[in-house]
Design an enzyme around this catalytic site. Structure first.
Site, short mmCIF file in Angstrom:
data_model
loop_
_atom_site.label_atom_id
_atom_site.label_comp_id
_atom_site.label_asym_id
_atom_site.label_seq_id
_atom_site.Cartn_x
_atom_site.Cartn_y
_atom_site.Cartn_z
N ASP A 1 -11.38 2.18 3.84
CA ASP A 1 -11.56 0.73 3.77
C ASP A 1 -13.03 0.35 3.56
O ASP A 1 -13.34 -0.79 3.21
CB ASP A 1 -11.09 0.08 5.08
CG ASP A 1 -9.79 -0.70 4.94
OD1 ASP A 1 -9.46 -1.08 3.80
OD2 ASP A 1 -9.14 -0.93 5.96
N GLN B 1 -4.96 -1.86 9.66
CA GLN B 1 -4.76 -3.15 9.01
C GLN B 1 -5.29 -4.28 9.90
O GLN B 1 -5.01 -4.31 11.10
CB GLN B 1 -3.27 -3.36 8.69
CG GLN B 1 -2.96 -4.61 7.87
CD GLN B 1 -3.55 -4.58 6.46
OE1 GLN B 1 -3.70 -3.52 5.86
NE2 GLN B 1 -3.89 -5.74 5.94
N LYS C 1 0.84 -1.21 0.00
CA LYS C 1 0.00 0.00 0.00
C LYS C 1 0.87 1.25 0.00
O LYS C 1 0.63 2.20 -0.76
CB LYS C 1 -0.96 -0.02 1.20
CG LYS C 1 -2.05 -1.10 1.06
CD LYS C 1 -2.85 -1.34 2.33
CE LYS C 1 -3.78 -2.55 2.14
NZ LYS C 1 -4.56 -2.91 3.34
N1 GUN Z 1 -6.85 -7.36 5.98
C1 GUN Z 1 -7.19 -8.10 4.89
N2 GUN Z 1 -7.78 -7.32 3.97
C2 GUN Z 1 -7.83 -6.07 4.47
C3 GUN Z 1 -8.33 -4.83 3.99
O1 GUN Z 1 -8.87 -4.71 2.89
N3 GUN Z 1 -8.18 -3.78 4.81
C4 GUN Z 1 -7.61 -3.88 6.04
N4 GUN Z 1 -7.52 -2.78 6.79
N5 GUN Z 1 -7.14 -5.00 6.53
C5 GUN Z 1 -7.25 -6.10 5.75
#
Ligand code: GUN
Length: 294
Positions: free
Chosen positions: A120, A97, A53
């Site tokens: 998100d 996350q 990211k």
């Molecule tokens: N863990 C697995 N997929 C995601 C996601 O799309 N966003 C976040 N914040 N954590 C994750």
């Protein structure tokens, strides 16, 4: 012969589109979009995802901030950090996350994030707005899948769509999106989960099969019909001593058996994964432009 739903290629195209928009914003004196990520602990997969990211933010000209917290951070400290980011003027969006350590309540954390910065798309306000077809941040993985289907010209209207998995991150929002009366939508959706009886009965009926179980190579050739569109969200490391790094990456679908029966199928890796990251950036750009919440 099947056609690959190539997420790596499409994400590169969208990356260039975002980069172009950022450079136009900056050239007229606006600040670059800014995304922050909170990473609690040092889970291997999460480190990788957050790393992607941040790298992708750099690639398109976004500002990014990585906030690291120890795995034994208290829930209160995490909530305080979220409150601080909610208030931070120059921040367009942020994510926490997942997964989080067991002592932290994920729902509390999700709801603490200001929905206007929830890129998100996990906050109940965004989930509700999505369900009502109102402007909302769409969760990154489902949003990525929608774009993959749209830009490969996959027809969804009137199709039987079967989703394996009902998580808040993938299965559940995917079912909402494909049910909506929208350009990519108008499916008849079935969501299967751990209590579903006779899974094969459902998978064999699917025109579009979306698999988000986290079980390597679970879907076999005899579980699908000819011409199915397959989206494989799974990615698991399987030990493989013939590989230099000692493992290979497997999806939730046994590609060698299922691909020959498919009309379209995502590869793993290079399918859904790259689309997820790019979708998060799209949400952040939309936030910077005030497109979702004025
Ligand atoms: N863990 C697995 N997929 C995601 C996601 O799309 N966003 C976040 N914040 N954590 C994750």
């Amino acid at each position: 012969m099947y056609q690959l739903l190539n997420g790596k290629e499409l994400s590169n195209i969208i990356k260039e589109e975002i980069k172009q928009e950022v450079s136009e914003m900056v050239s007229i004196g606006k600040r670059a979009p800014h995304l922050a990520a909170i990473l609690v602990g040092s889970d291997g997969a999460s480190e990788t995802y957050v790393g992607h990211k941040v790298k992708m933010c750099d690639a398109v000209g976004f500002k990014s901030t990585l906030v690291r917290m120890d795995s034994d951070v208290s829930e209160e400290e995490l909530l305080n950090k979220i409150a601080e980011l909610n208030q931070q003027e120059d921040l367009d969006g942020f994510i926490v996350q997942l997964p989080l350590p067991k002592h932290i309540n994920v729902q509390k954390v999700t709801q603490a994030i200001d929905h206007r910065k929830d890129v998100d798309g996990f906050h109940p306000v965004n989930v509700g707005r999505m369900a009502q077809n109102l402007p909302a941040y769409l969760p990154a993985t489902p949003f990525g899948i929608i774009q993959l289907l749209e830009r490969n010209g996959v027809e969804t209207s009137g199709k039987e769509c079967v989703i394996l998995g009902r998580s808040n991150i993938v299965g559940s929002p995917m079912s909402i999106l494909l049910t909506r009366n929208a350009k990519v939508g108008n499916c008849t959706v079935t969501v299967c989960h751990s209590r579903t009886k006779d899974l094969k009965f459902h998978t064999q009926r699917a025109d579009i099969l979306i698999v988000a179980l986290g079980q390597a190579e679970f879907v076999k050739g005899d579980m699908v019909k000819e011409g199915v569109v397959v989206v494989d969200v799974g990615i698991t490391r399987l030990e493989d001593s013939t590989k230099k790094r000692g493992y290979r990456l497997a999806g939730d679908v046994l590609f060698s058996e299922v691909a020959p029966k498919s009309s379209f199928i995502t590869p793993v890796p290079g399918g859904v994964g790259p689309m997820t990251v790019i979708s998060l950036l799209k949400n952040t750009l939309a936030s910077a432009k005030g497109e979702i919440y004025a």
